[in-house]
Design a protein around this motif. Structure first.
Motif, PDB file in Angstrom:
ATOM      1  N   THR A  94       0.840  -1.193   0.000  1.00  0.00           N
ATOM      2  CA  THR A  94       0.000   0.000   0.000  1.00  0.00           C
ATOM      3  C   THR A  94       0.877   1.245   0.000  1.00  0.00           C
ATOM      4  N   GLN A  95       0.382   2.260  -0.649  1.00  0.00           N
ATOM      5  CA  GLN A  95       1.039   3.575  -0.613  1.00  0.00           C
ATOM      6  C   GLN A  95       0.050   4.655  -0.190  1.00  0.00           C
ATOM      7  N   THR A  96      -1.053   4.241   0.406  1.00  0.00           N
ATOM      8  CA  THR A  96      -2.111   5.176   0.783  1.00  0.00           C
ATOM      9  C   THR A  96      -2.020   5.521   2.264  1.00  0.00           C
ATOM     10  N   LEU A  97      -2.103   6.796   2.568  1.00  0.00           N
ATOM     11  CA  LEU A  97      -2.028   7.245   3.960  1.00  0.00           C
ATOM     12  C   LEU A  97      -3.212   6.696   4.750  1.00  0.00           C
ATOM     13  N   PRO A  98      -3.019   6.377   6.019  1.00  0.00           N
ATOM     14  CA  PRO A  98      -4.084   5.749   6.817  1.00  0.00           C
ATOM     15  C   PRO A  98      -5.219   6.718   7.163  1.00  0.00           C
ATOM     16  N   ASP A  99      -6.402   6.134   7.412  1.00  0.00           N
ATOM     17  CA  ASP A  99      -7.578   6.927   7.788  1.00  0.00           C
ATOM     18  C   ASP A  99      -7.712   7.067   9.301  1.00  0.00           C
ATOM     19  N   SER A 100      -7.399   5.994  10.026  1.00  0.00           N
ATOM     20  CA  SER A 100      -7.670   6.000  11.460  1.00  0.00           C
ATOM     21  C   SER A 100      -6.662   6.875  12.207  1.00  0.00           C
ATOM     22  N   PRO A 101      -7.128   7.643  13.178  1.00  0.00           N
ATOM     23  CA  PRO A 101      -6.224   8.499  13.960  1.00  0.00           C
ATOM     24  C   PRO A 101      -5.122   7.716  14.653  1.00  0.00           C
ATOM     25  N   GLU A 102      -5.463   6.490  15.111  1.00  0.00           N
ATOM     26  CA  GLU A 102      -4.466   5.683  15.813  1.00  0.00           C
ATOM     27  C   GLU A 102      -3.294   5.331  14.879  1.00  0.00           C
ATOM     28  N   HIS A 103      -3.657   4.871  13.687  1.00  0.00           N
ATOM     29  CA  HIS A 103      -2.620   4.479  12.721  1.00  0.00           C
ATOM     30  C   HIS A 103      -1.854   5.701  12.228  1.00  0.00           C
ATOM     31  N   GLN A 104      -2.542   6.822  12.087  1.00  0.00           N
ATOM     32  CA  GLN A 104      -1.882   8.057  11.669  1.00  0.00           C
ATOM     33  C   GLN A 104      -0.812   8.474  12.669  1.00  0.00           C
ATOM     34  N   LEU A 105      -1.141   8.373  13.961  1.00  0.00           N
ATOM     35  CA  LEU A 105      -0.186   8.749  14.992  1.00  0.00           C
ATOM     36  C   LEU A 105       1.033   7.823  14.970  1.00  0.00           C
ATOM     37  N   VAL A 106       0.790   6.515  14.802  1.00  0.00           N
ATOM     38  CA  VAL A 106       1.894   5.552  14.748  1.00  0.00           C
ATOM     39  C   VAL A 106       2.808   5.864  13.563  1.00  0.00           C
ATOM     40  N   LEU A 107       2.192   6.160  12.426  1.00  0.00           N
ATOM     41  CA  LEU A 107       2.976   6.496  11.240  1.00  0.00           C
ATOM     42  C   LEU A 107       3.826   7.733  11.493  1.00  0.00           C
TER      43      LEU A 107
END
Length: 895
Positions: A363-376
């Motif tokens: 995947t090359q798509t940025l995550p939707d969930s806030p939790e995954h966004q923070l981890v990224l």
């Protein structure tokens, strides 16, 4: 320490968490691996691969490849997430593993089917055949991402049959081999998958044969290859072992012999299709395909490769990062632009990998969930997602900005409104009277322009143009008139522009360049409007149009050492292809001459300085040619040739002009019995390389007649033989020539030996009266073939030749007392030295210096600009008078 790294990386990958929690990793092995980058040797030592191949144990082979992949994946992500590995290590490690996996599967598959059907044998050569596996895309460029699929193409050398009892045709045999490779690497088992295998880049895609012969591949590329396939094959790399090399088949398809500005249009079309797909699928957050994403960085690098790679072999490389750096060295991209693109590319690729580390998904798509966004964000070193997004957007904005400048849709020409009023100058339905009125209304002399336009329209070249070329020519012509109208002599300029367009009319990509880049067209109009010589030069070498776009024409402070190093690298990149090397030399020399001539036209150089630069260029070409040819000669007796090139005449005196020939002599210092024969071979080849006309044009005319014994002498002589000749046999005129000789390039021992001989000869004590008589006699011999006309600054009484003879006399007559006269400083400086030493009158010396400088300027500008005939005026005549006075003082004679 291993556990510390594993725990440090754990929060950023649920995939890693699963492997650790299920105890599917060999921690002792990772303890070793995490301390360093991986290598092919690590993969080879992981399992008894050869035993499995011999035993045809497919289950074990499949399982071990997948277990190995699991450990490789974890090693890469942990080192990356713990900031132990740069991007280049990450992409190289996964690519090396992909190469290993495919080649291990290939070895298994070939052994397996040879056991069943025998070895495949070529029907034409009778040789045993092996499959060529080509890695495409990121695999070819050592740029795979950690969850990437791999793009492969299978090629075999030639048709034939296997030699077993159950014989199969080679195509059947290799089809089975290819299918087995795909299965071993791509099948999903209980242990997972090694790589997804994508075969759609092969000729005809999914509808095409899985494998094809080299001749079938060549036919396809020639007859059916499409523009996007050229782009794809840039990164094509043979990853299988063995001697099969398809580069000679692919290179002419990917890299055109001439500059290929059509690549802009092809790349734009491909990018537009990708953008449409992204838009349809709502993939704006895709950091690979979205605006300012990874693909745009790759496109920026690769469009320059497609356009210029045919001439600059160094650009025929596979990796994006290396290409962006090379574009700076070649002055195609600004250093700051390249640095920011590289920073953006690394940031985007690091982000891509962290998205894939999360759950081993492609995947090359940025995550939707806030939790995954923070981890990224945290995995990228940010405290929150907003901070990460801000930096990401900066990078994407910059990439998109550069992409739009380099490869965006054709910009609206700022001169469009101006050109509209000239549109009527190129209308097929207008008769000559109407055209004349229109031209005269815009300040052009109608008759010669109409004659030239009609001649083009009636030519077979014009009538046989493609629709694309017709369209481009029609779009360009109004801008041609608009550009000419801004010059001092609009009629002369537009006729020269029309003549130039006529020479390139069949190369529609050049027409596209001039239409798309109005600044290039304006520069072209200025150059050829002011210089017939440059107009002719460009007509012979239209490839130089590309130089109008870059910054090179503005570069005056030039690093010849670095430039020669780059030329040598380009020659090496030709891999022994003689035609390509000869063309590379010519492209380089033409580009440098063009740069210097344009700067000269703009008044940026003095005559002495431009001659120094042209001489430095010749030195560079000679040195590069000497090194390249010797390394390519067979059966040579030494790794480093002990030979030197001595420059005489204008080359020796660093007074080269744009069309000067090269007077050179070869001397060696080598006692080996094969030395003379090998160096003679070298010289024959070198003179051919320099003087032959190829598709890229000419280089230099070479004159070897100043060697000992002239045309009757050997091509090269030893230092000792040169000394003996100069002491015992050389004529006075040969000693005159030696005053302007210098060591150009080659072995330092030869340089030392030559300088010793030169100094010895020039510092001999001579009878002044006898020397005067011989020099006067030599000058008189020139008069029948070169009469002393006043409009010839070279041969006039008191002209260039007289100044040179005066300086040569002073050196030969007085160097035994004043050895400083032997220094090759040039005629102007040596006149000053002679005056300072009291050998000639100071005022006469200064006047003669000014005269000589004036002559060279007149001679130089008469060649470069349009005033080919020298104007005989009072200034010129006064200079002649000064030099004649100096001649009388030195030789006590009038002529």
């Amino acid at each position: 320490m291993t556990l510390d790294y594993l725990q440090q990386a754990r929060p950023y990958s649920v995939y890693l968490q699963r492997q650790l929690d299920s105890q599917r990793l060999n921690l002792d092995l990772l303890q070793t691996w995490l301390s360093r980058p991986l290598s092919a040797e690590d993969f080879a030592a992981f399992a008894p691969w050869q035993e499995m191949i011999v035993a045809r144990d497919e289950d074990s082979m499949s399982r071990q490849l997948r277990i190995l992949r699991r450990h490789v994946m974890c090693q890469i992500m942990v080192r990356d997430l713990c900031h132990l590995a740069p991007l280049s290590e990450v992409t190289t490690s996964i690519t090396l593993f992909a190469d290993f996996a495919v080649n291990t599967a290939l070895a298994y598959a070939e052994h397996h089917y040879e056991h069943m059907y025998g070895k495949p044998i070529g029907g034409f050569t009778g040789n045993e055949q092996h499959l060529t596996v080509v890695g495409m895309g990121k695999m070819g460029g050592y740029e795979l991402n950690v969850s990437s699929d791999i793009d492969l193409i299978f090629v075999f050398p030639e048709a034939g049959d296997t030699d077993g009892k159950r014989s199969k045709s080679n195509v059947e045999f290799f089809t089975k081999v290819g299918q087995k490779i795909i299965s071993l690497v791509g099948d999903i088992t209980a242990e997972g998958q090694v790589f997804r295998v994508d075969m759609r880049l092969r000729p005809d895609g999914d509808a095409g044969a899985l494998v094809l012969s080299e001749s079938a591949l060549e036919r396809y590329l020639i007859t059916q290859g499409r523009e996007w396939e050229r782009y794809a094959w840039i990164k094509g790399r043979v990853i299988s072992p063995g001697q099969n090399d398809i580069a000679s088949l692919v290179r002419p398809f990917v890299y055109r012999k001439y500059l290929d500005f059509d690549a802009y249009e092809g790349m734009r079309s491909l990018h537009s299709q990708i953008r449409q797909e992204v838009s349809k699928k709502g993939m704006q957050d895709n950091i690979k395909l979205g605006a300012g994403g990874i693909r745009e960085v790759e496109f920026i690098a690769q469009v320059f490769q497609l356009i210029r790679g045919g001439q600059l072999r160094q650009l025929q490389r596979k990796d994006t990062q290396g290409t962006l750096g090379l574009l700076v060295e070649l002055r195609i991209l600004e250093a700051k632009t390249s640095e920011q693109l590289l920073a953006a590319y690394r940031f985007l690729r690091d982000t891509e990998h962290r998205l894939q580390y999360w759950d081993d998904q492609q995947t090359q798509t940025l995550p939707d969930s806030p939790e995954h966004q923070l981890v990224l964000a945290q995995s990228m070193g940010f405290d929150d997602y907003a901070g990460f997004q801000a930096v990401l957007q900066q990078h994407r904005d910059f990439v998109n900005q550069v992409f739009s400048q380099v490869l965006g849709d054709t910009p609206s020409n700022p001169d469009a409104e101006i050109a509209t009023e000239y549109h009527s100058m190129w209308q097929d339905d207008a008769n000559d009277e109407v055209m004349a009125e229109r031209l005269q209304a815009h300040g052009f002399a109608a008759e010669p322009i109409i004659d030239r336009l009609n001649a083009i329209r009636q030519s077979s070249r014009y009538r046989h143009l493609s629709n694309t070329a017709h369209t481009r020519l029609n779009k360009l012509m109004p801008y041609l008139f608009a550009a000419a109208a801004e010059t001092d002599d609009a009629t002369k300029t537009v006729i020269r522009l029309i003549d130039f367009i006529d020479t390139i009319i069949r190369r529609s990509s050049y027409l596209a360049l001039l239409h798309e880049k109005p600044e290039a067209l304006k520069r072209l109009a200025h150059i050829i409007g002011n210089s017939q010589w440059l107009a002719s030069y460009l007509s012979r070498h239209p490839i130089l149009l590309d130089d109008l776009l870059g910054s090179q024409l503005q570069v005056k402070e030039f690093d010849w050492q670095a430039s020669c190093k780059q030329l040598n690298a380009n020659m090496i990149a030709c891999h022994g292809d003689v035609e390509a090397q000869m063309d590379a030399l010519r492209h380089y020399q033409h580009s440098q001459v063009f740069r210097l001539a344009v700067q000269d036209l703009d008044g940026l150089w003095t005559v002495e300085a431009i001659s120094d630069e042209l001489s430095a260029l010749a030195d560079c070409v000679l040195n590069t040619t000497l090194l390249q040819l010797w390394s390519g000669l067979k059966n040579t007796h030494t790794e480093v040739p002990q030979i030197g090139i001595i420059g005489y005449g204008k080359l020796g005196g660093k007074e080269l002009g744009y069309a000067s020939d090269l007077d050179i002599v070869f001397i060696y210092n080598d006692s080996h019995p094969d030395a003379a024969a090998n160096y003679s071979r070298l010289i024959r080849r070198l003179t051919t390389w320099l003087s032959a006309t190829t598709a890229a044009g000419g280089l230099y005319d070479v004159d070897l007649r100043l060697r000992p014994d002239g045309d009757a002498g050997q091509a090269c002589v030893s230092v000792e033989a040169f000394r003996k000749y100069q002491l015992e046999k050389a004529w006075t005129w040969e000693h005159q020539s030696l005053t302007r000789a210098r060591f150009v390039c080659g072995a330092t021992e030869v340089a030392t030996g030559f300088e010793e001989v030169r100094h010895t000869i020039l510092t001999q004590q001579r009878d002044p009266l006898a020397l005067q008589t011989e020099i006067i006699a030599m000058r008189e011999k020139m008069l029948p073939t070169h009469p002393p006309r006043e409009d010839s600054v070279k041969y006039a009484r008191g002209g260039i030749v007289d100044v040179e003879f005066i300086v040569q006399y002073l050196i030969l007559a007085h160097s035994h007392i004043f050895p400083q006269l032997t220094q090759n400083y040039g005629n102007i400086a040596l006149l000053g030295i002679a005056a300072d030493l009291g050998l000639i009158d100071l005022n006469l010396a200064r006047n003669s210096q000014e005269a000589y400088r004036y002559y060279r300027k007149v001679q130089h500008l008469s060649n470069l600009k349009d005033n080919a005939k020298v104007e005989v005026n009072s200034t010129l005549l006064k200079h002649y008078e000064y030099v004649q006075q100096l001649w009388q003082c030195c030789f006590n004679s009038y002529r």
